[in-house]
Write an enzyme that holds these catalytic residues in place. Structure first.
Site, PDB file in Angstrom:
ATOM      1  N   ASP A 183       0.831  -1.209   0.000  1.00 11.03           N
ATOM      2  CA  ASP A 183       0.000   0.000   0.000  1.00 11.03           C
ATOM      3  C   ASP A 183       0.868   1.262   0.000  1.00 11.03           C
ATOM      4  O   ASP A 183       1.983   1.244   0.516  1.00 11.03           O
ATOM      5  CB  ASP A 183      -0.912  -0.026   1.234  1.00 11.03           C
ATOM      6  CG  ASP A 183      -2.070   0.939   1.120  1.00 11.03           C
ATOM      7  OD1 ASP A 183      -2.351   1.420  -0.008  1.00 11.03           O
ATOM      8  OD2 ASP A 183      -2.697   1.230   2.154  1.00 11.03           O
ATOM      9  N   GLY A 184       0.338   2.312  -0.577  1.00  6.67           N
ATOM     10  CA  GLY A 184       1.002   3.619  -0.515  1.00  6.67           C
ATOM     11  C   GLY A 184       1.563   4.108  -1.839  1.00  6.67           C
ATOM     12  O   GLY A 184       2.226   5.150  -1.883  1.00  6.67           O
TER      13      GLY A 184
ATOM     14  N   GLY B 188      -0.041   5.396  -4.378  1.00  2.00           N
ATOM     15  CA  GLY B 188      -0.690   6.647  -4.763  1.00  2.00           C
ATOM     16  C   GLY B 188      -0.076   7.828  -4.008  1.00  2.00           C
ATOM     17  O   GLY B 188       0.285   8.845  -4.612  1.00  2.00           O
TER      18      GLY B 188
ATOM     19  N   TRP C 153       2.801   7.974  -2.572  1.00  8.57           N
ATOM     20  CA  TRP C 153       4.206   8.145  -2.965  1.00  8.57           C
ATOM     21  C   TRP C 153       4.282   9.058  -4.190  1.00  8.57           C
ATOM     22  O   TRP C 153       5.129   9.950  -4.256  1.00  8.57           O
ATOM     23  CB  TRP C 153       4.809   6.770  -3.274  1.00  8.57           C
ATOM     24  CG  TRP C 153       6.266   6.796  -3.594  1.00  8.57           C
ATOM     25  CD1 TRP C 153       7.299   6.661  -2.721  1.00  8.57           C
ATOM     26  CD2 TRP C 153       6.856   6.974  -4.895  1.00  8.57           C
ATOM     27  NE1 TRP C 153       8.499   6.751  -3.389  1.00  8.57           N
ATOM     28  CE2 TRP C 153       8.251   6.944  -4.721  1.00  8.57           C
ATOM     29  CE3 TRP C 153       6.339   7.161  -6.183  1.00  8.57           C
ATOM     30  CZ2 TRP C 153       9.148   7.076  -5.781  1.00  8.57           C
ATOM     31  CZ3 TRP C 153       7.224   7.308  -7.247  1.00  8.57           C
ATOM     32  CH2 TRP C 153       8.617   7.258  -7.034  1.00  8.57           C
TER      33      TRP C 153
ATOM     34  N   HIS D 284       2.355   3.377  -9.072  1.00  8.33           N
ATOM     35  CA  HIS D 284       2.090   1.952  -9.310  1.00  8.33           C
ATOM     36  C   HIS D 284       3.222   1.318 -10.115  1.00  8.33           C
ATOM     37  O   HIS D 284       3.602   0.172  -9.869  1.00  8.33           O
ATOM     38  CB  HIS D 284       0.755   1.765 -10.038  1.00  8.33           C
ATOM     39  CG  HIS D 284      -0.428   2.158  -9.197  1.00  8.33           C
ATOM     40  ND1 HIS D 284      -0.567   1.763  -7.880  1.00  8.33           N
ATOM     41  CD2 HIS D 284      -1.519   2.919  -9.474  1.00  8.33           C
ATOM     42  CE1 HIS D 284      -1.697   2.278  -7.391  1.00  8.33           C
ATOM     43  NE2 HIS D 284      -2.285   2.973  -8.329  1.00  8.33           N
TER      44      HIS D 284
ATOM     45  N   TRP E 241     -12.060  -1.602  -7.777  1.00 15.63           N
ATOM     46  CA  TRP E 241     -12.808  -1.193  -8.981  1.00 15.63           C
ATOM     47  C   TRP E 241     -13.446   0.165  -8.789  1.00 15.63           C
ATOM     48  O   TRP E 241     -13.866   0.791  -9.771  1.00 15.63           O
ATOM     49  CB  TRP E 241     -13.879  -2.231  -9.323  1.00 15.63           C
ATOM     50  CG  TRP E 241     -13.356  -3.592  -9.648  1.00 15.63           C
ATOM     51  CD1 TRP E 241     -13.385  -4.687  -8.814  1.00 15.63           C
ATOM     52  CD2 TRP E 241     -12.732  -4.025 -10.861  1.00 15.63           C
ATOM     53  NE1 TRP E 241     -12.808  -5.770  -9.452  1.00 15.63           N
ATOM     54  CE2 TRP E 241     -12.401  -5.396 -10.707  1.00 15.63           C
ATOM     55  CE3 TRP E 241     -12.423  -3.395 -12.063  1.00 15.63           C
ATOM     56  CZ2 TRP E 241     -11.774  -6.140 -11.700  1.00 15.63           C
ATOM     57  CZ3 TRP E 241     -11.798  -4.134 -13.065  1.00 15.63           C
ATOM     58  CH2 TRP E 241     -11.480  -5.494 -12.873  1.00 15.63           C
TER      59      TRP E 241
ATOM     60  N   ARG F 286     -12.016   2.790  -8.117  1.00  9.30           N
ATOM     61  CA  ARG F 286     -11.085   3.852  -8.537  1.00  9.30           C
ATOM     62  C   ARG F 286     -11.406   4.329  -9.958  1.00  9.30           C
ATOM     63  O   ARG F 286     -12.213   3.714 -10.660  1.00  9.30           O
ATOM     64  CB  ARG F 286      -9.663   3.325  -8.440  1.00  9.30           C
ATOM     65  CG  ARG F 286      -9.340   2.952  -6.999  1.00  9.30           C
ATOM     66  CD  ARG F 286      -7.896   2.605  -6.804  1.00  9.30           C
ATOM     67  NE  ARG F 286      -7.658   2.289  -5.400  1.00  9.30           N
ATOM     68  CZ  ARG F 286      -6.476   2.263  -4.835  1.00  9.30           C
ATOM     69  NH1 ARG F 286      -5.407   2.543  -5.545  1.00  9.30           N
ATOM     70  NH2 ARG F 286      -6.354   1.971  -3.541  1.00  9.30           N
TER      71      ARG F 286
ATOM     72  N   LEU G 170      10.422 -20.657  -4.968  1.00  5.99           N
ATOM     73  CA  LEU G 170       9.566 -19.659  -4.322  1.00  5.99           C
ATOM     74  C   LEU G 170       8.172 -19.769  -4.908  1.00  5.99           C
ATOM     75  O   LEU G 170       8.014 -19.811  -6.139  1.00  5.99           O
ATOM     76  CB  LEU G 170      10.113 -18.243  -4.566  1.00  5.99           C
ATOM     77  CG  LEU G 170       9.260 -17.103  -4.002  1.00  5.99           C
ATOM     78  CD1 LEU G 170       9.325 -17.057  -2.474  1.00  5.99           C
ATOM     79  CD2 LEU G 170       9.685 -15.751  -4.584  1.00  5.99           C
TER      80      LEU G 170
ATOM     81  N   SER H 187      -8.118  -4.690   5.162  1.00  8.50           N
ATOM     82  CA  SER H 187      -8.744  -4.415   3.862  1.00  8.50           C
ATOM     83  C   SER H 187      -9.094  -5.686   3.084  1.00  8.50           C
ATOM     84  O   SER H 187      -8.771  -5.818   1.903  1.00  8.50           O
ATOM     85  CB  SER H 187      -7.843  -3.491   3.009  1.00  8.50           C
ATOM     86  OG  SER H 187      -7.586  -2.290   3.692  1.00  8.50           O
TER      87      SER H 187
HETATM   88  C1  IPE Z   1      -5.497  -2.675  -0.130  1.00  8.21           C
HETATM   89  O1  IPE Z   1      -5.142  -1.338  -0.263  1.00  8.21           O
HETATM   90  C2  IPE Z   1      -5.482  -3.369  -1.460  1.00  8.21           C
HETATM   91  C3  IPE Z   1      -4.170  -3.495  -2.098  1.00  8.21           C
HETATM   92  C4  IPE Z   1      -3.016  -3.155  -1.579  1.00  8.21           C
HETATM   93  C5  IPE Z   1      -4.208  -4.064  -3.414  1.00  8.21           C
HETATM   94  P1  IPE Z   1      -6.250  -0.190  -0.418  1.00  8.21           P
HETATM   95  O2  IPE Z   1      -5.492   1.079  -0.534  1.00  8.21           O
HETATM   96  O3  IPE Z   1      -7.184  -0.524  -1.498  1.00  8.21           O
HETATM   97  O4  IPE Z   1      -7.021  -0.291   0.973  1.00  8.21           O
HETATM   98  P2  IPE Z   1      -7.870   0.798   1.759  1.00  8.21           P
HETATM   99  O5  IPE Z   1      -8.855   1.368   0.800  1.00  8.21           O
HETATM  100  O6  IPE Z   1      -6.907   1.833   2.244  1.00  8.21           O
HETATM  101  O7  IPE Z   1      -8.477   0.044   2.899  1.00  8.21           O
HETATM  102  C1  IPE Z   2      -1.573   0.248  -3.290  1.00 12.49           C
HETATM  103  O1  IPE Z   2      -1.358   1.606  -3.348  1.00 12.49           O
HETATM  104  C2  IPE Z   2      -1.815  -0.370  -4.641  1.00 12.49           C
HETATM  105  C3  IPE Z   2      -3.216  -0.696  -4.918  1.00 12.49           C
HETATM  106  C4  IPE Z   2      -4.199  -0.643  -4.070  1.00 12.49           C
HETATM  107  C5  IPE Z   2      -3.539  -1.121  -6.270  1.00 12.49           C
HETATM  108  P1  IPE Z   2      -2.558   2.636  -3.328  1.00 12.49           P
HETATM  109  O2  IPE Z   2      -2.934   2.948  -4.730  1.00 12.49           O
HETATM  110  O3  IPE Z   2      -3.667   2.172  -2.468  1.00 12.49           O
HETATM  111  O4  IPE Z   2      -1.834   3.895  -2.676  1.00 12.49           O
HETATM  112  P2  IPE Z   2      -2.457   4.911  -1.632  1.00 12.49           P
HETATM  113  O5  IPE Z   2      -2.966   4.124  -0.470  1.00 12.49           O
HETATM  114  O6  IPE Z   2      -3.556   5.648  -2.340  1.00 12.49           O
HETATM  115  O7  IPE Z   2      -1.314   5.794  -1.254  1.00 12.49           O
HETATM  116 MG    MG Z   3      -4.078   2.406  -0.492  1.00 12.89          MG
END
Ligand code: IPE
Ligand code: IPE
Ligand code: MG
Length: 242
Positions: free
Chosen positions: A19-20, A22, A24, A36, A68, A70, A130, A195
């Site tokens: 996660d993170g 976006g 970043w 991504h 989905w 997004r 792996l 999540s």
């Molecule tokens: C969880 O992250 C799903 C993935 C990392 C693919 P999200 O960013 O979608 O989760 P929420 O919305 O913060 O709970």
């Molecule tokens: C995780 O990063 C990747 C996916 C969920 C596909 P995010 O896209 O959720 O990044 P943030 O949480 O918005 O920073």
């Molecule tokens: Mg996220």
């Protein structure tokens, strides 16, 4: 439970909520998709490092059943990153002994992506160094509901007796059938929630949450997390006798 089963050590199965991406990107004034793409590069580095860190099973969350929601641009961009990852990595993964599998509902995905997924699963099926599992259109509740449907179908068909429906029979109908439960679940980006990830399988997993955004996560930080894991005491509801 035997003492050796509760001796801390290397987690055989590590699951990661990446996660993170976006944040970043947006913190640098860049489109989310740049994050991504950088995230996919991190996946390469972590997959490469995993066997050397003693990890046999690595399961990563790439796209949830909720993602989905997004923008179309972000969803399409992510799907093309997945396709490119499979195309670009196929050779490297095959020769490195990585077995790649996918969990999650496939019918909602583009047929071309579905074919790439099936192709690499088949190509790497004999590998054992792996076991890399990528969760795409994955949700723990969706997986459990689909497994329940399979149980119902088998009972209706007369191939499964209602009294034979136990934890083992149920787990055998999950997408993760054949994989061990995760020992350790790591989530990056500072969020402390799961999540909808591996709800059934994580019953006794240990959790680690790090503020590091996924594109900044390194094999070095993973090694530090594994060191901390090795000092944890897992009890599985029992008591430590030795
Ligand atoms: C969880 O992250 C799903 C993935 C990392 C693919 P999200 O960013 O979608 O989760 P929420 O919305 O913060 O709970
Ligand atoms: C995780 O990063 C990747 C996916 C969920 C596909 P995010 O896209 O959720 O990044 P943030 O949480 O918005 O920073
Ligand atoms: Mg996220």
């Amino acid at each position: 439970m035997a003492a050796k089963d509760i001796t801390p050590g290397t987690p055989a199965h590590v699951a990661i909520i990446m996660d993170g991406n976006g944040r970043w990107a947006t913190s640098r004034g860049w489109p989310r998709l740049v994050g991504h793409r950088r995230g996919a590069e991190r996946v390469r580095a972590i997959v490469k490092a995993a066997p050397g860190l003693g990890i046999r099973y690595l399961t990563i969350y790439a796209f949830s059943t909720e993602n989905w929601k997004r923008s179309t641009e972000e969803v399409i961009g992510l799907m093309s990153i997945f396709a490119r990852y499979i195309e670009n990595e196929a050779e490297r993964l095959s020769t490195a002994g990585v077995r790649l599998r996918f969990i999650g509902g496939r019918e909602k995905l583009d047929p071309k992506l579905q074919r790439l997924m099936a192709g690499i699963e088949e190509r790497t099926a004999g590998n054992d160094v792996l076991h890399l599992t990528v969760a795409i259109n994955y949700g723990g509740r969706d997986e459990i509901a689909r497994a329940a449907r399979r149980v119902a179908e088998d009972v209706a068909a007369g191939t499964l007796a209602p009294e034979a429906v136990d934890e083992e029979a149920f787990a055998a109908r999950l997408d993760t059938a054949g994989l061990p439960d995760p020992d350790l679940v790591i989530r990056t980006s500072g969020e402390t929630r799961i999540s909808n990830y591996l709800l059934w399988q994580s019953a006794y997993a240990e959790y680690e949450f790090t503020p590091t955004l996924w594109p900044d996560f390194t094999p070095g930080e993973l090694a530090d997390i594994l060191d901390r894991f090795a000092r944890r005491e897992r009890r599985y509801g029992g008591v430590i006798t030795a």
